[in-house]
Design a protein around this motif. Structure first.
Motif, PDB file in Angstrom:
ATOM      1  N   SER A 194      -3.964  -2.513  -4.272  1.00  0.00           N
ATOM      2  CA  SER A 194      -2.767  -2.460  -3.436  1.00  0.00           C
ATOM      3  C   SER A 194      -3.046  -3.187  -2.135  1.00  0.00           C
ATOM      4  O   SER A 194      -4.173  -3.183  -1.639  1.00  0.00           O
ATOM      5  N   TYR A 195      -2.039  -3.804  -1.577  1.00  0.00           N
ATOM      6  CA  TYR A 195      -2.189  -4.580  -0.365  1.00  0.00           C
ATOM      7  C   TYR A 195      -1.230  -4.108   0.698  1.00  0.00           C
ATOM      8  O   TYR A 195      -0.166  -3.566   0.406  1.00  0.00           O
ATOM      9  N   SER A 196      -1.570  -4.344   1.947  1.00  0.00           N
ATOM     10  CA  SER A 196      -0.741  -3.914   3.074  1.00  0.00           C
ATOM     11  C   SER A 196       0.523  -4.725   3.161  1.00  0.00           C
ATOM     12  O   SER A 196       0.614  -5.847   2.650  1.00  0.00           O
TER      13      SER A 196
ATOM     14  N   THR B 148       0.812  -1.221   0.000  1.00  0.00           N
ATOM     15  CA  THR B 148       0.000   0.000   0.000  1.00  0.00           C
ATOM     16  C   THR B 148       0.840   1.263   0.000  1.00  0.00           C
ATOM     17  O   THR B 148       0.364   2.322  -0.413  1.00  0.00           O
TER      18      THR B 148
END
Length: 291
Positions: free
Chosen positions: A288-290, A273
């Motif tokens: 988007s990913y953490s 992210t």
């Protein structure tokens, strides 16, 4: 400490060109072969730099093939030098100090890179004693960015970097070991023994790169479509024109915006992210990913 807060660090370590004096357009050496407008000596303004420090062709950089310009990211060093170190006085107002300002910018860029990597290491590290060391070095590095001009110019940047690298390497080994442990039951049919650094144009789709040490690797034009890069260390890896379509970089480590800006991707590419999606990758939404 602002850099330990992921949201704040994403702001402080993000370029704000409106608060800068076009330092990257002047201080750096440009090579036309690397996607810049033309060959340019360090210290000489780019031909497209306007009097108000904006770029006359900013909206058309990609269309004109100027990938070097769209990929560059100072990680906030430009505005730090412009507004903090020099208190808002630009190099055109003080031409006698311009060379000095450009040298300071190059030093500040290195310090901000270290802040970026140390921030991620702080988040990833689980060993409390090492986490405390990272915490201390983050404080020290931020303090260095606030030094006066003369102190910055005489700073032993390499000595400081060596201390940072020790902690980054330790954190890398921790994350990669954890990622590699998952290979035991899932990678029987994949070659996971890659150790070289030159993958120019290589087809890596069948290579298990989870937890891979790709620090400084040449991945120019490499085919990484659909590859899982979880836990892979990509610090200083050259991703120019690497195909990341469908690749999973969710939990890859020490990845920067400039690296992503030079690569190719699509709507199935998964990014942390803290990184932004290049608008030219795809017109469809990219998730988007953490970390």
């Amino acid at each position: 400490m602002i850099y330990k807060d992921k949201d704040k660090s994403n702001t402080e370590l993000k370029a704000d060109c409106k608060q800068c004096f076009g330092l990257c357009c002047v201080a750096l050496y440009f090579s036309a072969s690397e996607g810049f407008p033309a060959n340019k000596d360090a210290g000489k303004p780019c031909i497209n730099l306007e009097s108000d420090f904006t770029c006359s062709i900013h909206k058309n950089l990609r269309n004109k093939g100027l990938k070097g310009c769209t990929a560059y990211d100072c990680l906030g060093a430009g505005q730090k030098v412009a507004q903090v170190t020099y208190g808002g006085h630009n190099w055109r107002q003080s031409p006698e100090s311009s060379k000095q300002m450009f040298e300071v910018f190059l030093i500040m860029k290195q310090l901000h890179e270290m802040l970026w990597y140390l921030t991620e290491a702080f988040i990833l590290q689980t060993d409390n004693s090492i986490k405390n060391e990272i915490n201390s070095l983050l404080d020290k590095t931020e303090g260095l960015t606030l030094l006066d001009v003369n102190s910055l110019l005489t700073l032993d940047i390499e000595n400081h970097r060596s201390k940072v690298n020790v902690l980054l390497k330790n954190t890398s080994e921790l994350v990669r070991t954890k990622a590699q442990s998952k290979k035991k039951t899932h990678s029987k049919n994949k070659n996971s023994s890659y150790h070289k650094l030159d993958y120019f144009g290589a087809d890596l789709r069948k290579v298990d790169l989870r937890g891979a040490d790709l620090r400084g690797a040449c991945l120019i034009a490499a085919n990484l479509r659909g590859v899982d890069l979880s836990g892979a260390d990509l610090i200083a890896a050259d991703l120019r024109d690497a195909d990341l379509s469908g690749a999973n970089l969710t939990n890859s480590i020490f990845l920067t915006q400039s690296q992503i800006n030079t690569a190719k991707g699509d709507s199935n590419t998964k990014l942390p992210t803290i990184l932004l999606i290049p608008h030219y990758w795809s017109k469809t939404n990219i998730i988007s990913y953490s970390l």
